[in-house]
Scaffold this motif. Structure first.
Motif, PDB file in Angstrom:
ATOM      1  N   LYS A  46       0.836  -1.202   0.000  1.00 65.45           N
ATOM      2  CA  LYS A  46       0.000   0.000   0.000  1.00 65.45           C
ATOM      3  C   LYS A  46       0.870   1.250   0.000  1.00 65.45           C
ATOM      4  O   LYS A  46       0.597   2.220  -0.737  1.00 65.45           O
ATOM      5  CB  LYS A  46      -0.925   0.006   1.230  1.00 65.45           C
ATOM      6  N   LYS A  72       2.298   1.861  -3.341  1.00 62.59           N
ATOM      7  CA  LYS A  72       1.252   2.353  -4.240  1.00 62.59           C
ATOM      8  C   LYS A  72       1.011   3.845  -3.990  1.00 62.59           C
ATOM      9  O   LYS A  72       0.838   4.629  -4.928  1.00 62.59           O
ATOM     10  CB  LYS A  72      -0.034   1.565  -3.993  1.00 62.59           C
ATOM     11  N   GLN A  73       1.019   4.249  -2.718  1.00 64.95           N
ATOM     12  CA  GLN A  73       0.844   5.665  -2.387  1.00 64.95           C
ATOM     13  C   GLN A  73       1.981   6.507  -2.964  1.00 64.95           C
ATOM     14  O   GLN A  73       1.748   7.612  -3.465  1.00 64.95           O
ATOM     15  CB  GLN A  73       0.777   5.839  -0.864  1.00 64.95           C
ATOM     16  N   ASP A 128       3.665   5.888  -5.659  1.00 63.06           N
ATOM     17  CA  ASP A 128       3.419   6.005  -7.106  1.00 63.06           C
ATOM     18  C   ASP A 128       2.386   7.097  -7.387  1.00 63.06           C
ATOM     19  O   ASP A 128       2.543   7.900  -8.321  1.00 63.06           O
ATOM     20  CB  ASP A 128       2.938   4.669  -7.677  1.00 63.06           C
ATOM     21  N   GLY A 129       1.334   7.110  -6.580  1.00 59.61           N
ATOM     22  CA  GLY A 129       0.296   8.127  -6.760  1.00 59.61           C
ATOM     23  C   GLY A 129       0.812   9.530  -6.478  1.00 59.61           C
ATOM     24  O   GLY A 129       0.455  10.483  -7.174  1.00 59.61           O
ATOM     25  N   GLN A 139      -8.302   9.168 -10.081  1.00 59.11           N
ATOM     26  CA  GLN A 139      -7.247   8.142 -10.092  1.00 59.11           C
ATOM     27  C   GLN A 139      -6.532   8.059  -8.745  1.00 59.11           C
ATOM     28  O   GLN A 139      -6.135   6.970  -8.315  1.00 59.11           O
ATOM     29  CB  GLN A 139      -6.221   8.461 -11.186  1.00 59.11           C
ATOM     30  N   ASP A 154      -7.564   5.487  -6.317  1.00 64.76           N
ATOM     31  CA  ASP A 154      -7.065   4.118  -6.515  1.00 64.76           C
ATOM     32  C   ASP A 154      -5.678   3.932  -5.913  1.00 64.76           C
ATOM     33  O   ASP A 154      -5.208   2.798  -5.774  1.00 64.76           O
ATOM     34  CB  ASP A 154      -7.013   3.793  -8.016  1.00 64.76           C
ATOM     35  N   TYR A 155      -5.015   5.037  -5.585  1.00 64.86           N
ATOM     36  CA  TYR A 155      -3.673   4.963  -4.994  1.00 64.86           C
ATOM     37  C   TYR A 155      -3.717   5.206  -3.476  1.00 64.86           C
ATOM     38  O   TYR A 155      -2.702   5.535  -2.874  1.00 64.86           O
ATOM     39  CB  TYR A 155      -2.752   6.003  -5.655  1.00 64.86           C
TER      40      TYR A 155
END
Length: 491
Positions: A147, A150-151, A153-154, A187, A190-191
């Motif tokens: 997670k 992913k954060q 990346d966002g 979007q 989703d992150y």
């Protein structure tokens, strides 16, 4: 008979209309039968409903801090208006029959007690439970690590958007480009980044308002300043969060911790977790100084915000209750509180300045002159000291832009040209009173106070904020604190 106050009953209501409807039931004589148990822990009544319906209503006070209302009506609100009406009947001096506590209620009490005992047992064996779940811990760590990555990346994607806006200018955020950024905001959900997502939505709404403002200079300049402030806040959140998350991954510390960034990114704190982190205080005494409701269109929620003072420490804190616009009738509405509140366990959110607070149990006590003396004793006597403390907080780009303070003053009055209102402390240092954009107005209400004496030698509660138009820190008045009461300027 059980002693309640109207404030206690209103605090349990799901919304203001439920309170009003409950009072109508009592006024119209809606109850045909009233009874209570000999030990004063159970009250019941028969209440007339629509048509020929008669509802069985009861209130169980076995836990006085958290009474339980039950009703046979089909309402999905809790408590329903009939349960509230039964409690309002307790405020009237009327005779109640004595009754036995129904077996169904005794059974429910027993089940609740069993659940609480099981919870306590679980807490006592928590250390052993953690040892027995070592096998599942790697899996949870892996999920948390995934997670956080992913954060990151966002955040990289959001930072790219911010850099584009800084290069091209905010004026490019209009027309078709707004749709592009709206899609980007979606979007980010989703992150696992609802916090930055809300800031982008706020920026979009501000730019849309700017387009509608046209060439009105005053409104337009203020709107541009607000939009620039949102962009700066977004940029700071992205940079600080990227550094924080990167450090956590490098150290292998992927759990939530005592950091304001966790919530700013969109994390949700539970009371248990806040207490585990030591962010709590036992047996706190609080008094609400101000309350207002606002609409946050970026969140699509109504926000009930209360300002409180800790009577022991003098700390000023905030409560925020969020109600989604799509589910208003299902979410309990907060209301202003006019009594002193005693909280067995007060939980604090991470942060500095006026921290957010929460609790799940409370008891109401009347406000006395001694309580008001305690409040006034915590007031700052110097404008300079209050402004200095505010500057340390307001310079933080992730601050709310408000710094609550109590100020003892000698005089509130108009400037020589009668165009502005100011506050002067006892050292003859003055500060301009001005309403902060986006908040309910309070300055003009100082001219409507019923007693001219309120403008001299009293205490003012308000928020210090920085005006980009005036290039100065101003004070938005919320309430006047006398030796007898809190005179609220916001409603």
């Amino acid at each position: 008979m059980k002693h309640l106050t109207e404030q206690q009953i209103a605090a349990m209501a799901p919304n203001a209309s439920a309170v009003a409807n409950a009072k109508k039931i009592v006024k119209s004589g809606g109850f045909t039968h009233l009874a209570r148990s000999a030990d004063d822990t159970f009250y019941m009544g028969d209440c007339k409903g629509s048509g020929s319906s008669v509802y069985s209503v009861s209130v169980d006070f076995i836990d006085e801090a958290a009474p339980v209302c039950r009703c046979s009506c089909p309402s999905r609100q809790f408590p329903c208006k009939h349960g509230l009406a039964l409690m309002f009947k307790l405020l009237e001096d009327e005779p109640w029959e004595t009754c036995e506590i129904p077996q169904t209620i005794l059974d429910k009490r027993a089940r609740k007690e069993a659940r609480e005992e099981k919870k306590e047992e679980k807490g006592r064996t928590d250390g052993e439970a953690k040892k027995s779940t070592k096998a599942s811990k790697p899996a949870s760590l892996a999920a948390r690590t995934k997670k956080l990555k992913k954060q990151l990346d966002g955040l990289a994607m959001a930072e790219s958007m911010v850099n584009e806006l800084l290069d091209a200018g905010l004026s490019t955020l209009k027309g078709s480009s707004l749709k592009t950024y709206q899609d980007l905001a979606k979007q980010l959900g989703d992150y696992y980044l609802p916090g930055p997502e809300r800031l982008i939505r706020t920026l979009i709404l501000q730019m849309q308002d700017l387009e509608k403002a046209g060439v009105e200079n005053g409104i337009r300049e203020r709107g541009i300043a607000e939009s620039a402030g949102t962009l700066v806040r977004l940029r700071a959140l992205i940079r600080k969060s990227r550094a924080w998350l990167t450090e956590k991954l490098e150290q292998g510390n992927v759990e939530d911790e005592n950091s304001v960034l966790y919530e700013e990114l969109g994390g949700i704190w539970t009371l248990d977790r806040l207490n585990e982190l030591g962010l709590k205080k036992e047996n706190a005494r609080l008094l609400q100084l101000s309350f207002q409701e606002s609409c946050d269109m970026a969140r699509k929620e109504l926000v009930d915000q209360g300002w409180w003072i800790d009577l022991d420490s003098g700390e000023l804190s905030v409560t925020c209750h969020y109600r989604p616009l799509k589910a208003l009738k299902y979410v309990k509405e907060e209301d202003s509180v006019s009594d002193m509140v005693r909280v067995p366990c007060l939980s604090y959110y991470p942060g500095t300045g006026n921290r957010r607070i929460r609790w799940d149990r409370q008891e109401f006590e009347p406000i006395t002159s001694a309580v008001m003396s305690e409040v006034r004793a915590h007031a700052c006597a110097s404008v300079k000291e209050a402004v200095k403390a505010a500057k340390n907080e307001l310079k933080n780009t992730l601050s709310s832009g408000r710094y609550g303070c109590l100020l003892s003053y000698a005089l509130i009055g108009h400037s020589a040209d009668e165009t502005t209102l100011g506050l002067m402390d006892h050292d003859n240092t003055a500060i301009r009173l001005a309403d902060r954009p986006g908040d309910q107005p309070g300055v003009f209400r100082l001219n409507q106070l019923p007693d001219p004496g309120f403008l001299e030698n009293q205490v003012l509660f308000g928020v210090l904020w920085h005006s980009t138009e005036l290039h100065a820190i101003c004070l938005h008045p919320y309430a006047v604190i006398t030796d007898q009461t809190v005179v609220r300027l916001l409603y």
